[in-house]
Design an enzyme around this catalytic site. Structure first.
Site, mmCIF file in Angstrom:
data_model
loop_
_atom_site.group_PDB
_atom_site.id
_atom_site.type_symbol
_atom_site.label_atom_id
_atom_site.label_comp_id
_atom_site.label_asym_id
_atom_site.label_seq_id
_atom_site.Cartn_x
_atom_site.Cartn_y
_atom_site.Cartn_z
ATOM 1 N N ARG A 53 0.820 -1.211 0.000
ATOM 2 C CA ARG A 53 0.000 0.000 0.000
ATOM 3 C C ARG A 53 0.858 1.269 0.000
ATOM 4 N NH1 ARG A 53 -3.628 2.534 4.302
ATOM 5 N NH2 ARG A 53 -5.322 3.488 3.115
ATOM 6 N N HIS A 92 0.426 4.354 -2.606
ATOM 7 C CA HIS A 92 0.142 5.710 -2.161
ATOM 8 C C HIS A 92 1.285 6.670 -2.474
ATOM 9 C CE1 HIS A 92 -3.574 5.289 0.578
ATOM 10 N NE2 HIS A 92 -3.511 4.240 -0.228
ATOM 11 N N ASN A 143 -4.204 8.798 4.048
ATOM 12 C CA ASN A 143 -2.991 8.319 4.720
ATOM 13 C C ASN A 143 -3.044 8.394 6.243
ATOM 14 O OD1 ASN A 143 -1.687 7.830 2.251
ATOM 15 N ND2 ASN A 143 -0.862 9.909 2.147
ATOM 16 N N HIS A 162 -6.422 -5.583 -2.624
ATOM 17 C CA HIS A 162 -7.234 -5.709 -1.414
ATOM 18 C C HIS A 162 -7.585 -7.157 -1.102
ATOM 19 C CE1 HIS A 162 -8.731 -1.252 -1.248
ATOM 20 N NE2 HIS A 162 -7.463 -1.399 -0.886
#
Length: 323
Positions: free
Chosen positions: A61, A65, A93, A192
Site C-alpha cells: 500500500r 500511495h 494516509n 485488497h
C-alpha cells in the site's frame, strides 16, 4: 572522421540511456553499484512479514500511495519539517498508512552495503513486489533507477488517492488520470485481497449500502457501531476468506456482495453499472489471469513520473531531505 563521430555519439547515447539521463528505468540499474540490493531488500522484507504478516499489505500500500501522488518518488515517506508539509496527514494516509519503520530498517541495511546509492523510492518498489510474492502472489521484474523527491504534496494526496466511498465513475476517472484503463484499475484493486480497513472507512457501507450481503453487514456491525467514534479504528479484513494470502478470493467476495468498502463493491454492482463485472468474473474464475494482469499493472504503476538522472536526490534518511 564522420563515422568516428557517429560511433562516439552512439556510444554516448547508449551510456546516457543506461545512466538514467533519459529517464528510463532498468532492472539492472544497480547491478554494478549495489549488486546485493535485491537480496538485502528481500531478506529484510521477509523478516518484517515474519514478525507481522499484515505488514506485507502495508508495504504494498505504501508503494501505491507513493506513486499516486506526484509519481513514484518516495514523497510519502517524508515527515513534516520546517518548510515542508508531508503527505502522511492526507485523508487517505492519516492513521492508515503504516510500515514506515520497516522501510527505515530496510534502508539502514541497504546503506550498510551500498552507502548513498539506492533511493527510498526504489526500496518501496522492491518491498511491494517482495511482499506480494511472500504472501503467495505473483512476481514481476522491477525496473529501477528512481530518485527521491525533495518535496511532498499534501494537496495531491487529498485529491488523487481514491477514497473508500468513491463510485465507479470516480474510480475510473481517478485511475485514468494516472494513465490506467478501467481493466487495469480492477486488477490493481485486487491488492485488497490482503490487508485490513478501519471501521470509519466501511461504516457507511454496512449501515447504508443496499448492494451488500445482509449477513456480512450484520457481522461487521458487531464491532463497528453506527455512531461510536470509539470504534473508528476497529479493523476488518478486505478479504474475509484469506486475509493474509495474496489470491483471487477478493473477487469472490465482490460477486457475493461482500466487498468491505464501497469503492471495492462498485466494481461489481448488479444494481448499477456492469462495466467491470465481467472483469471481476474473469479474475474470479482464473487466478493466472488476475496474477498476470496485476503484475503488469504494478510495473506500469511503478513507472508513474519517476525522478531520474540528476533530478531529486538519494535520501540518506527516507524521512528527511538531505541537508
Amino acid at each position: 572522421m564522420a563515422s568516428s563521430a557517429s560511433w562516439f555519439c552512439s556510444l554516448l547515447a547508449l551510456f546516457l540511456v543506461f545512466s538514467g539521463t533519459y529517464g528510463q528505468l532498468s532492472p539492472n540499474f544497480y547491478s554494478l553499484s549495489c549488486p546485493t540490493l535485491l537480496s538485502v531488500v528481500s531478506d529484510a522484507t521477509s523478516q518484517a512479514i515474519l514478525a507481522e504478516k499484515r505488514m506485507g499489505a502495508s508495504l504494498l500500500r505504501l508503494h501505491f500511495h507513493d506513486c499516486f501522488v506526484q509519481g513514484c518518488d518516495g514523497s510519502i515517506l517524508l515527515d513534516d519539517a520546517p518548510g515542508l508539509v508531508g503527505e502522511k496527514t492526507g485523508f487517505g494516509n492519516v492513521n492508515s498508512v503504516r510500515g514506515f519503520e520497516v522501510v527505515d530498517a530496510i534502508k539502514t541495511k541497504v546503506e550498510a552495503v551500498c552507502p548513498g546509492v539506492v533511493s527510498c523510492a526504489d526500496i518501496l518498489a522492491l518491498a511491494a513486489r517482495d511482499s506480494t510474492v511472500k504472501l503467495g502472489g505473483p512476481t514481476w521484474t522491477v525496473p529501477l533507477g528512481r530518485r527521491d523527491s525533495t518535496n511532498a504534496n499534501l494537496s495531491q494526496a487529498n485529491s488523487d488517492l481514491p477514497p473508500p466511498f468513491a463510485n465507479i465513475s470516480g474510480l475510473i476517472a481517478g485511475f485514468a488520470k494516472k494513465g490506467f484503463t478501467a481493466r487495469e484499475m480492477t486488477a490493481l484493486s485486487g491488492a485488497h485481497t490482503i490487508g485490513f480497513a478501519q471501521c470509519k472507512n466501511y461504516r457507511d457501507r454496512i449501515y447504508n449500502d443496499t448492494n451488500i450481503d445482509p449477513v456480512f453487514a450484520t457481522n461487521l456491525k458487531s464491532t463497528c457501531a453506527s455512531a461510536a467514534p470509539g470504534t473508528d479504528a476497529k479493523l476488518a479484513p478486505f478479504d474475509k476468506q484469506t486475509d493474509l494470502v495474496f489470491d483471487n478470493k477478493f473477487y469472490d467476495n465482490l460477486a457475493n456482495r461482500q466487498g468491505l468498502i464501497h469503492s471495492d463493491q462498485e466494481l461489481y454492482n448488479p444494481g448499477g453499472t456492469q462495466s467491470q463485472a465481467s472483469v471481476v468474473s474473469q479474475y474470479r474464475s482464473n487466478s493466472n489471469t488476475f496474477f498476470n494482469e496485476f503484475a503488469a499493472a504494478m510495473v506500469k504503476m511503478g513507472n508513474i513520473a519517476p525522478l531520474t538522472g540528476a533530478a531529486g536526490q538519494i535520501r540518506l534518511n527516507c524521512r528527511v531531505v538531505n541537508s
